[in-house]
Design a protein around this motif. Structure first.
Motif, short mmCIF file in Angstrom:
data_model
loop_
_atom_site.label_atom_id
_atom_site.label_comp_id
_atom_site.label_asym_id
_atom_site.label_seq_id
_atom_site.Cartn_x
_atom_site.Cartn_y
_atom_site.Cartn_z
N VAL A 18 55.16 29.07 43.34
CA VAL A 18 55.64 30.35 42.83
C VAL A 18 57.05 30.19 42.29
O VAL A 18 57.38 30.68 41.20
N THR A 29 53.98 39.72 38.79
CA THR A 29 53.06 39.19 39.80
C THR A 29 51.80 38.66 39.14
O THR A 29 51.33 37.56 39.47
N VAL A 47 56.52 35.33 47.17
CA VAL A 47 57.66 36.01 46.54
C VAL A 47 58.52 36.69 47.60
O VAL A 47 59.75 36.62 47.56
N ARG A 51 62.33 35.86 48.21
CA ARG A 51 63.34 36.92 48.08
C ARG A 51 64.14 37.03 49.38
O ARG A 51 65.36 37.19 49.35
N VAL A 56 65.01 34.27 45.03
CA VAL A 56 64.35 35.01 43.96
C VAL A 56 64.84 36.46 44.02
O VAL A 56 65.04 37.00 45.10
N TYR A 63 59.97 38.96 38.41
CA TYR A 63 60.71 38.14 39.38
C TYR A 63 61.39 36.99 38.65
O TYR A 63 60.85 36.44 37.70
#
Length: 189
Positions: A18, A29, A47, A51, A56, A63
């Motif tokens: 990712v 997404t 994610v 984050r 991120v 993102y």
């Protein structure tokens, strides 16, 4: 998050995939799902973890990599010394182990030596990852070497140049096999 926590976080293939998907540009997404081939839930979990680690950020429904967060993680990890994994030194002499300790952190090659003598010791050790008599497609060689260092192509080239691996063109790619170096049984990983 502490630097070892960030490193452990990135050892997960899904989170790393990712992060790689959004490294070049911001993505939604759905775009991450399409690029990585992961299901939506796995993407959202990854994610969220990234984050939470400050790696991120979100900009609306997109993102993107938080460069400052990555910089901070890199700086923090530079301060952490992880001793070489004992399996790296298996089958090597005491002098060779001392050289390897300089270049390995855990099982990761932190730097490819510029001097030929030290680089050859590192390459001798990496050659042990390849089974004698087995042929590998280029993707397998890249995966094996990539587990040790991000510049797997340089390692592959050095192994071929030093005649520890040999290669032959085969069906649109190259096929590789062990052609030199010592032979020893590695302990189980």
């Amino acid at each position: 998050m502490e630097s070892l926590g960030v490193l452990r976080l990135l050892l997960d293939r899904e989170r790393l995939g990712v992060a790689g998907a959004i490294a070049t540009r911001s993505r939604t997404t759905d775009e991450i799902v399409e690029v990585t081939g992961l299901d939506r839930r796995a993407v959202l979990t990854a994610v969220g973890d990234l984050r939470g680690a400050g790696l991120v950020t979100a900009d609306g429904d997109r993102y993107l990599i938080d460069e400052a967060g990555w910089r901070a993680a890199v700086e923090a990890s530079a301060e952490v010394e992880v001793p070489m994994d004992p399996s790296i030194g298996f089958g090597m002499t005491d002098d060779e182990r001392r050289v390897l300790e300089r270049y390995f952190s855990g099982r990761v090659l932190v730097e490819i030596p510029t001097g030929r003598a030290k680089r050859l010791i590192v390459l001798q050790r990496l050659a042990l990852e390849f089974d004698v008599g087995r042929r590998y497609v280029e993707a397998e060689v890249n995966e094996i070497l990539g587990a040790f260092h991000a510049d797997w192509s340089a390692l592959r080239r050095h192994l071929v140049d030093e005649r520890l691996l040999d290669r032959q063109p085969r069906g649109g790619g190259n096929e590789y096999w062990r052609s030199g170096g010592r032979v020893t049984d590695l302990p189980p990983s």
